[in-house]
Design an enzyme around this catalytic site. Structure first.
Site, PDB file in Angstrom:
ATOM      1  N   THR A   1       0.808  -1.194   0.034  1.00  0.00           N
ATOM      2  CA  THR A   1      -0.106  -0.151  -0.033  1.00  0.00           C
ATOM      3  C   THR A   1       0.813   1.341  -0.061  1.00  0.00           C
ATOM      4  O   THR A   1       0.369   2.208  -0.509  1.00  0.00           O
ATOM      5  CB  THR A   1      -1.220  -0.044   1.245  1.00  0.00           C
ATOM      6  OG1 THR A   1      -0.169   0.034   2.362  1.00  0.00           O
ATOM      7  CG2 THR A   1      -1.899  -1.336   1.306  1.00  0.00           C
TER       8      THR A   1
ATOM      9  N   TYR B   1      -0.527  13.569   5.165  1.00  0.00           N
ATOM     10  CA  TYR B   1       0.747  12.957   4.563  1.00  0.00           C
ATOM     11  C   TYR B   1       1.651  14.043   4.410  1.00  0.00           C
ATOM     12  O   TYR B   1       2.911  13.930   4.206  1.00  0.00           O
ATOM     13  CB  TYR B   1       0.189  12.155   3.152  1.00  0.00           C
ATOM     14  CG  TYR B   1      -0.071  10.889   3.411  1.00  0.00           C
ATOM     15  CD1 TYR B   1       0.816   9.940   3.379  1.00  0.00           C
ATOM     16  CD2 TYR B   1      -1.442  10.529   4.060  1.00  0.00           C
ATOM     17  CE1 TYR B   1       0.479   8.650   3.524  1.00  0.00           C
ATOM     18  CE2 TYR B   1      -1.803   9.337   3.997  1.00  0.00           C
ATOM     19  CZ  TYR B   1      -0.835   8.239   4.088  1.00  0.00           C
ATOM     20  OH  TYR B   1      -0.940   6.775   4.165  1.00  0.00           O
TER      21      TYR B   1
ATOM     22  N   LEU C   1      -2.767   4.667  -0.690  1.00  0.00           N
ATOM     23  CA  LEU C   1      -4.197   4.036  -1.067  1.00  0.00           C
ATOM     24  C   LEU C   1      -4.450   2.851  -0.406  1.00  0.00           C
ATOM     25  O   LEU C   1      -4.748   1.647  -1.105  1.00  0.00           O
ATOM     26  CB  LEU C   1      -4.563   3.995  -2.675  1.00  0.00           C
ATOM     27  CG  LEU C   1      -4.581   5.389  -3.313  1.00  0.00           C
ATOM     28  CD1 LEU C   1      -4.390   5.245  -4.788  1.00  0.00           C
ATOM     29  CD2 LEU C   1      -5.710   5.986  -2.940  1.00  0.00           C
ATOM     30  N   HIS C   2      -4.503   2.779   0.816  1.00  0.00           N
ATOM     31  CA  HIS C   2      -4.518   1.372   1.596  1.00  0.00           C
ATOM     32  C   HIS C   2      -5.627   0.780   1.282  1.00  0.00           C
ATOM     33  O   HIS C   2      -5.473  -0.440   0.752  1.00  0.00           O
ATOM     34  CB  HIS C   2      -4.316   1.658   3.223  1.00  0.00           C
ATOM     35  CG  HIS C   2      -3.236   2.630   3.594  1.00  0.00           C
ATOM     36  ND1 HIS C   2      -1.854   1.882   3.596  1.00  0.00           N
ATOM     37  CD2 HIS C   2      -3.284   3.817   4.221  1.00  0.00           C
ATOM     38  CE1 HIS C   2      -0.992   2.937   4.131  1.00  0.00           C
ATOM     39  NE2 HIS C   2      -1.801   3.890   4.387  1.00  0.00           N
ATOM     40  N   ASP C   3      -6.683   1.098   1.563  1.00  0.00           N
ATOM     41  CA  ASP C   3      -8.012   0.349   1.481  1.00  0.00           C
ATOM     42  C   ASP C   3      -8.481   0.031   0.270  1.00  0.00           C
ATOM     43  O   ASP C   3      -8.863  -1.030  -0.244  1.00  0.00           O
ATOM     44  CB  ASP C   3      -9.217   0.744   2.499  1.00  0.00           C
ATOM     45  CG  ASP C   3      -8.808   0.925   3.991  1.00  0.00           C
ATOM     46  OD1 ASP C   3      -7.772   0.082   4.460  1.00  0.00           O
ATOM     47  OD2 ASP C   3      -9.571   1.428   4.705  1.00  0.00           O
TER      48      ASP C   3
END
Length: 319
Positions: free
Chosen positions: A200, A235, A247-249
């Site tokens: 991610t 960030y 864009l983790h999820d």
């Protein structure tokens, strides 16, 4: 068409994951289960209901789930600053016009029943993507692991295998919020794919994408630009060298729908439950030579292909 259930602790990147899922032609989103994490579970419920209405999909049921970790005696209350006071960057959305199914509680609310009923109904046509602590999944596996073994895929966002964690040197936030649940899932024999910080942190949304969302001229576009703008500011302050936000999820959802986006390592995992590395996801030495591997860990990712697809689909969802 495959059926999809998202399990969300609705924060900023959960909202982006939801938008991506709704614009994906490969699947039908048949429900959202909620969990604590970025926000308390009750706040996640409210955020999910409001976000579905903003995105024009009030038909998708929201089902309340676990409000605390497996070993916790009281509900989760601490909010994570990265997502703002309400989990959505402090942006106020319209009050939802409907209610969720069930109420949050220690047993997983109605979410566990919903997941297991869907697993028995849809079998291999069902995909389940948890993007917060794995508490609901652990509770479901304890009740009927066999039903979960038969579904088409479980892809969770959490953990870190090849790089440090983001809340401690060893632990990523989702596993740190309920290490016992993650460990129970990884030892259950239920096949899972872990999409952790290893990949991610390689998928970055550039800052200028927010201008594209505003240019859509829609309420959803404006709201998402404000919500993700808060995330961007975090960030910029803490990891400005990335040039955007991770864009983790959304990546977990994307890999669940298109496994070719990632290269994976088959491994039997455990979670450290004691000591300074509590919450760390790591290979289980006691199952190192077991020919059956219950987990795959994403260790490489086609970041340009994913980010391009993400931008296309989210613009569609917001437009």
């Amino acid at each position: 068409m495959k059926k999809l259930i998202l399990d969300l602790d609705m924060g900023v990147d959960d909202a982006m994951a939801l938008a991506y899922a709704l614009a994906s032609p490969e699947v039908e989103l048949i429900g959202i289960t909620t969990v604590f994490g970025n926000v308390p579970c009750a706040q996640s419920v409210e955020n999910c209901l409001a976000m579905l209405e903003l995105l024009g999909h009030p038909e998708v049921p929201v089902v309340a789930g676990a409000d605390r970790a497996l070993a916790a005696k009281v509900p989760y209350t601490t909010m994570v600053d990265v997502h703002g006071t309400n989990g959505l960057g402090g942006v106020a959305l319209s009050e939802p016009t409907r209610e969720a199914v069930g109420t949050p509680n220690a047993e997983g609310g109605a979410a566990v029943d919903f997941l297991l009923d869907a697993a028995r109904t849809w079998g291999s046509d069902l995909i389940y993507v948890p993007t917060g602590p794995l508490t609901n999944l652990a509770l479901a596996a304890h009740r009927d692991a066999e039903a979960l073994r038969a579904i088409g895929g479980i892809v969770f966002m959490g953990g870190a295998l090849t790089i440090p964690g983001n809340v401690t040197p060893g632990a990523e936030a989702n596993t740190a919020n309920d290490p016992e649940a993650a460990d129970a899932v990884l030892r259950s024999g239920v096949p899972v794919t872990m999409v952790g910080l290893d990949v991610t942190h390689q998928t970055i949304l550039p800052f200028d994408e927010l201008a594209c969302w505003r240019a859509l001229g829609t309420p959803a576009g404006a709201a998402f630009a404000d919500i993700v703008g808060y995330y961007f500011n975090f960030y910029l302050e803490h990891q400005g060298y990335l040039g955007g936000c991770a864009l983790h999820d959304p990546l977990a959802v994307a890999i669940a729908l298109d496994p070719t986006l990632a290269g994976t390592l088959a491994i039997n995992l455990k979670v450290d439950l004691d000591g300074p590395f509590r919450g760390r996801t790591i290979g289980d030495p006691l199952r190192l030579h077991d020919p059956q591997k219950s987990a795959k860990v994403a260790v490489t990712v086609d970041a340009p292909r994913f980010v391009e697809r993400f931008c296309e689909r989210v613009r569609q969802a917001l437009g």
